[in-house]
Design an enzyme around this catalytic site. Structure first.
Site, short mmCIF file in Angstrom:
data_model
loop_
_atom_site.label_atom_id
_atom_site.label_comp_id
_atom_site.label_asym_id
_atom_site.label_seq_id
_atom_site.Cartn_x
_atom_site.Cartn_y
_atom_site.Cartn_z
N SER A 134 16.44 -14.60 17.23
CA SER A 134 16.24 -13.66 18.34
C SER A 134 16.83 -14.19 19.64
O SER A 134 17.49 -13.46 20.40
CB SER A 134 14.75 -13.37 18.53
N ARG A 168 20.28 -12.92 21.94
CA ARG A 168 20.18 -12.62 23.36
C ARG A 168 21.07 -13.52 24.20
O ARG A 168 21.70 -13.07 25.16
CB ARG A 168 18.71 -12.71 23.81
N ASP A 181 7.80 -10.69 10.78
CA ASP A 181 8.81 -11.23 9.86
C ASP A 181 8.21 -12.19 8.84
O ASP A 181 8.87 -12.53 7.85
CB ASP A 181 9.91 -11.94 10.64
N ARG A 193 14.37 -12.52 4.22
CA ARG A 193 12.97 -12.98 4.22
C ARG A 193 12.39 -12.93 2.80
O ARG A 193 11.64 -13.81 2.40
CB ARG A 193 12.11 -12.13 5.16
#
Length: 445
Positions: free
Chosen positions: A31, A35, A329, A405
């Site tokens: 994440s 970004r 997640d 995952r």
């Protein structure tokens, strides 16, 4: 590990020969890496990034901003991470790309790009692979349209979509229907350039990496429990970003140690952002011996060490709806741990798992059934009836459905169990944790 010719595109995962011991690090947080790349591309000047995750998803973000005019010079480091510089388009804005911007399998790239492009009157078609093209985009397009962005064809709710931004963005106060860091980020990125204050209110806390990182790029934000805002117009200025280890990747090593008899490990330099380590609190509620210790901060992102050891007597627990955003997640791997616990574990309001890379909710129930574990869905709640001492049946094949995952979750069933497990499409781990198996096997030496 071996590829099984009897099971196309599958990998045979045998049990570990020894307990897990020692110290591990995990790749950079996915994440934060997304970004860092996207914000640096928006910024004026050259930003220097380190610790960036080298994965298919992050490379989708790198390729996208290159197409839009940013200069990306990130090179592979000895530790497997990416480091280097990104020179952004700044006040000049992104250029019109040649052809569509292909986001691959990365929902984060696609959804955040919509906010990145919102302030610019440049038509950009965003597309993705077959899986991404089934995922819902209306949660992002709806608030951005209220701010003045157009999406074509009108009324379409999935990719491909053409984004047509505007220099006249309207500030917005938006009550989000679900806790979603991607939704929040897209709206806040548009709000950076809108005149006035843009606020996103959420029903539960979501990841706050955007609120923590934008100030590093010179953009002041406001943040409180379940709300975040930005007042524009502002501009982003280049900065330095160091990406800590990904707690979602760490969760698989931690859960492996909880399940593998006589194991004891430490995962160092991992993000300890409270919105990301809910899985440690869930494991604690199940009786696992796990602890966290902060050792520093990268910008405003805390990092440190997660310590964990094998726990013989796990018990079921209830995970309330307001905690799900912090473990969204990790629900699949926590469901696997729950399969070995005494009693029932309930994950409340996990309907969001239906619209991930695959329908993770249905896939978890299906996979646990192959392991002989009763799991079922009631409304949006997931129930797992644990079996202490569970023995994995011989000859089991578990399907990752191309979801990273799930690939790692089902691999743990083989690694920590009593018999090899065949995992279909295991190579999906490249999306977030390419060296997952190597790290596990090194800890077992």
């Amino acid at each position: 590990m071996s590829h099984d010719p009897a099971c196309l595109a599958s990998t045979m995962i045998p049990p570990l020969s020894a307990p897990l011991h020692g110290v591990a690090t995990v790749p950079g947080d996915k994440s934060i890496s997304h970004r860092a790349v996207l914000f640096a591309a928006m910024a004026e000047g050259t930003s220097h990034l380190a610790g960036v995750l080298d994965s298919d998803d992050v490379r989708s973000s790198m390729a996208a901003v290159r197409q839009l005019g940013a200069q990306v010079s990130l090179e592979k480091q000895p530790d497997g991470s990416l480091a280097g510089s990104v020179t952004g388009w700044g006040v000049a804005g992104p250029r019109k790309p040649e052809g569509a911007v292909d986001c691959g399998n990365s929902g984060t790239t696609a959804r955040l790009l919509m906010g990145v492009l919102a302030p610019w009157d440049v038509p950009v078609e965003i597309t993705g692979d077959e899986s991404l093209s089934r995922r819902p985009m209306r949660r992002i397009t709806a608030p951005l349209m209220k701010m003045g962005v157009r999406f074509l064809p009108e009324g379409r709710e999935t990719l491909p979509l053409t984004v047509r931004g505007t220099h006249g963005l309207r500030a917005l106060t938006y009550d989000a229907p679900m806790a979603s860091a991607q939704l929040k980020t897209a709206v806040l990125l548009a709000g950076v350039y809108a005149k006035g204050t843009t606020t996103v209110n959420e029903p539960a806390p979501s990841r706050n990496h955007t609120e923590l990182m934008l100030p590093e790029f010179g953009v002041s934000t406001t943040a409180a429990n379940c709300t975040a805002g930005v007042t524009g117009p502002q501009g982003l200025a280049a900065c330095e970003v160091h990406v800590p280890g990904d707690p979602s990747s760490a969760a698989f090593l931690v859960c492996a140690a909880v399940l593998k008899r006589d194991s004891a490990i430490q995962v160092e330099n991992v993000s300890l952002n409270t919105a990301r380590i809910g899985f440690t609190r869930t494991l604690e509620r199940m009786g696992a011996e796990v602890s966290v210790q902060r050792t520093g901060a990268a910008g405003k992102e805390p990092f440190g060490t997660i310590s964990v050891c094998y726990t013989a007597n796990l018990h079921g627990c209830e995970v309330p709806a307001e905690k799900i955003a912090s473990i969204v997640d990790e629900v699949p791997v926590l469901a696997l741990v729950a399969a070995f616990a005494r009693g029932v574990t309930v994950f409340r309001e996990v309907g969001e798992l239906r619209v991930k890379e695959t329908d993770r909710l249905a896939a978890v129930v299906e996979g646990l059934a192959h392991l002989g574990v009763e799991a079922y869905i009631d409304g949006n709640d997931l129930y797992v009836e644990g079996q202490p001492g569970l023995a994995v049946p011989e000859g089991v094949t578990l399907d990752s459905k191309g979801d990273h995952r799930l690939a790692m979750t089902w691999a743990l069933a083989g690694l920590t169990g009593n018999t090899p497990v065949c995992v279909e499409n295991f190579d999906a781990v490249r999306i977030s944790y390419p060296q997952f198996l190597e790290d596990i096997e090194r800890l077992a030496r």
